[in-house]
Design an enzyme around this catalytic site. Sequence first.
Site, PDB file in Angstrom:
ATOM      1  N   ASP A  86       2.145  -7.764 -20.896  1.00  0.00           N
ATOM      2  CA  ASP A  86       1.954  -6.485 -19.974  1.00  0.00           C
ATOM      3  C   ASP A  86       3.359  -6.071 -19.296  1.00  0.00           C
ATOM      4  O   ASP A  86       4.106  -6.999 -18.489  1.00  0.00           O
ATOM      5  CB  ASP A  86       0.978  -6.370 -18.792  1.00  0.00           C
ATOM      6  CG  ASP A  86       0.876  -5.154 -17.848  1.00  0.00           C
ATOM      7  OD1 ASP A  86       1.381  -4.159 -18.524  1.00  0.00           O
ATOM      8  OD2 ASP A  86       0.706  -5.660 -16.677  1.00  0.00           O
ATOM      9  N   ASP A 276       4.815   1.632 -20.014  1.00  0.00           N
ATOM     10  CA  ASP A 276       3.977   0.581 -19.704  1.00  0.00           C
ATOM     11  C   ASP A 276       2.908   0.311 -20.844  1.00  0.00           C
ATOM     12  O   ASP A 276       2.188   0.908 -21.245  1.00  0.00           O
ATOM     13  CB  ASP A 276       3.038   0.969 -18.362  1.00  0.00           C
ATOM     14  CG  ASP A 276       2.016  -0.140 -18.071  1.00  0.00           C
ATOM     15  OD1 ASP A 276       2.058  -1.315 -18.639  1.00  0.00           O
ATOM     16  OD2 ASP A 276       1.304   0.130 -16.752  1.00  0.00           O
TER      17      ASP A 276
END
Length: 450
Positions: A86, A276
């Site tokens: 992530d 992201d």
Amino acid sequence: MFASAGLTTLLFLLLSQDASGAPTTSTAVVGRSIPIRRFNPLSQNFTLVAQRAKNQRDILAVKYGDRSLQQRAIGTPPVSYDVILDTGSSDLWLTSSTCGVSCGTSPTYDPTKSSTFQNLSTPFEIQYGSGAVAGYVAEETVQMAGFSVAKQGFGVVNALSSNFNTNPVSGIMGLAWSSLSSTQQTPFWQTLASDGSWDSALFGVQLTRYGNVSGAAQNEPGGVIDMGYTNSSLYTGSIEYHNLIGAPQYWEINMSTLTVQGKSIDIAGISTAIIDTGTTNIAGPASAVASIYAQIPGSQAGTGQLAGYYTYPCSTTVNVQFNFGGNTWSMSSADFTHSQVSTTECIGAFFISSIGQGGPSWVIGDAFLKNVYSVFKYSPASVGFAALSETAIAQNGVKAAVPSATIGAVTAATNTGVASSATSGAVSSGPFSILLCFWLASTSIALLFW
């Protein structure tokens, strides 16, 4: 790091596979390509879609309010675990063998079986929108397909909220910067980028499109992550870099313009964007999101669990273009569709951010990133975009073999806690490949990404 549940999680599975076009030398590992596996949920009924949509908004509020399945080998001898990668968080943590039933059935880390484990006896806790994880900070030898970091700090989780234990992963690995780390440890990627382990101090990401492809299986190839180099076979032209805003924390850059159906959306004063990989869709300010859907006849604001989202006629082709201060980047109409809720109505990928004051204006996730080759650069700290090559585009919707975990001569963890051997060559050789899974996650996983 993002906090609670979400819509689509990126799960990265580490694979040992030769990297096409990867630079090589006789003295050091300089770059590795990671094939990505994508995991899709089998159920797509309205109730679950709406719940996941709500979870995604809730997660962003916790992840950013106050400030893609990979296997990674841990310990000596090394044991591999599936973790989520992530770019919106910075901590590495694994569920512990002492966690018990609260950690579900995913493989857990047993420190008693590693000779390089060291307990730092520092407690940590991470709160998420839908729960929390808690445990202690330790050091361990961590490997990924030939890259190894001794005394890597990470969290050993011995308490996990029940929302988390329904997902087939053992933890999360953050790819943002150390200043965000709840465990106050330097992320694995940042150590490798800063100590000269990579030929180029950066990593690139290419994602395929399957969530919007009819007939997609539960597991599909998901793209590639390139560590330590940029894969010229996956993009054309030059890479356009944009420096991060302020001191590196998130991968946050300025956004100059946003155009929908040929009309410019007013984003003046609300133009910072975090890039992201751990967020499925695109979050933005309420006024700008309302203006986006005002360009789409028949669109309506969602209610109930779909509050903050909009529905629109699935038959509408929506053209979106982003500009971050250079080239204009188009987003496929297929990626504007998050999911279908009826025979005629779809949920759009843009939704109203729940972050509040002090957070980023925009969080740009995979709905956009599937349309570009993205690069995350250590120095100068920046994010880059390049146009996808025909080779990369041709991977969308293709029924290809799903990557499997072969992390050199390491031991693969099983759900029973019994280790099984996985042999495909030495860990220190062979370029590094990762499996990326896109997954419509329940609240348990989302906490890691959104």
